[in-house]
Design a protein around this motif. Structure first.
Motif, short mmCIF file in Angstrom:
data_model
loop_
_atom_site.label_atom_id
_atom_site.label_comp_id
_atom_site.label_asym_id
_atom_site.label_seq_id
_atom_site.Cartn_x
_atom_site.Cartn_y
_atom_site.Cartn_z
N ALA A 49 -21.64 -6.34 20.77
CA ALA A 49 -22.66 -5.30 20.79
C ALA A 49 -22.01 -3.94 21.02
N ILE A 51 -23.28 0.37 21.93
CA ILE A 51 -24.37 1.27 22.29
C ILE A 51 -23.89 2.70 22.17
N ALA A 55 -27.41 6.12 24.60
CA ALA A 55 -28.24 4.90 24.53
C ALA A 55 -29.39 5.05 23.53
N SER A 57 -29.19 4.33 20.38
CA SER A 57 -29.14 3.24 19.42
C SER A 57 -28.17 2.18 19.91
N SER A 58 -28.39 0.96 19.46
CA SER A 58 -27.49 -0.14 19.80
C SER A 58 -27.51 -1.14 18.65
N TYR A 59 -26.43 -1.85 18.54
CA TYR A 59 -26.27 -2.81 17.44
C TYR A 59 -25.66 -4.09 18.00
N TYR A 60 -26.00 -5.20 17.36
CA TYR A 60 -25.57 -6.50 17.83
C TYR A 60 -25.01 -7.35 16.71
N ILE A 70 -27.53 -4.86 25.38
CA ILE A 70 -26.55 -3.91 25.92
C ILE A 70 -27.30 -2.69 26.44
N SER A 71 -26.86 -2.18 27.57
CA SER A 71 -27.47 -0.98 28.14
C SER A 71 -26.39 -0.21 28.90
N ARG A 72 -26.75 1.00 29.31
CA ARG A 72 -25.78 1.81 30.03
C ARG A 72 -26.48 2.73 31.02
N VAL A 102 -20.37 4.75 17.02
CA VAL A 102 -21.33 3.69 17.29
C VAL A 102 -21.35 2.66 16.16
#
Length: 123
Positions: A49, A51, A55, A57-60, A70-72, A102
């Motif tokens: 993943a 990010i 934060a 956008s995020s991709y997996y 996923i986070s931050r 990203v």
């Protein structure tokens, strides 16, 4: 230079959950997209993943989608990986790393790496 330290790994039964943390020092984490990779014995390092800096956008990977988040928290200089519905095939050493963009999906697109934390999914 950025130093990254992962934690939160361990032994968990199938179907269980874990939350991995990655704490950075040296530079503000807010300057980097951040990713998680994993590597099982005898296998190549695999994208999990990523990010964006804010934060937004995020991709997996396909294997992580729907089960991992996923986070931050930039104020804490920390990135997290929440893993649910764990399977034996999720067993690996998990690494966090700083990404160039990203859209980064391969290890060579990442600059700074942590030492990794072991996740073992077994009954």
């Amino acid at each position: 230079q950025v130093q990254l330290v992962e934690s939160g790994g361990g032994l968990v039964p199938p179907g269980g959950s874990l939350r991995l943390s990655c704490v950075a020092s040296g530079r503000p984490l807010s300057g980097y997209p951040m990713g998680w990779f994993r590597q099982a014995p005898g296998k190549e390092r695999e994208f999990v993943a990523v990010i964006a800096r804010g934060a937004t956008s995020s991709y997996y990977s396909d294997s992580a989608k729907g089960r991992f988040t996923i986070s931050r928290d930039n104020a804490k200089n920390t990135v997290y990986l929440e893993m649910n519905s764990l399977k034996p095939e999720d067993t690996a050493v998990y690494f966090c790393a700083t990404a160039r963009t990203v859209m980064a999906r391969i290890p060579s697109d990442y600059t700074y790496w942590g030492q990794g934390t072991q996740v073992t999914v077994s009954s």
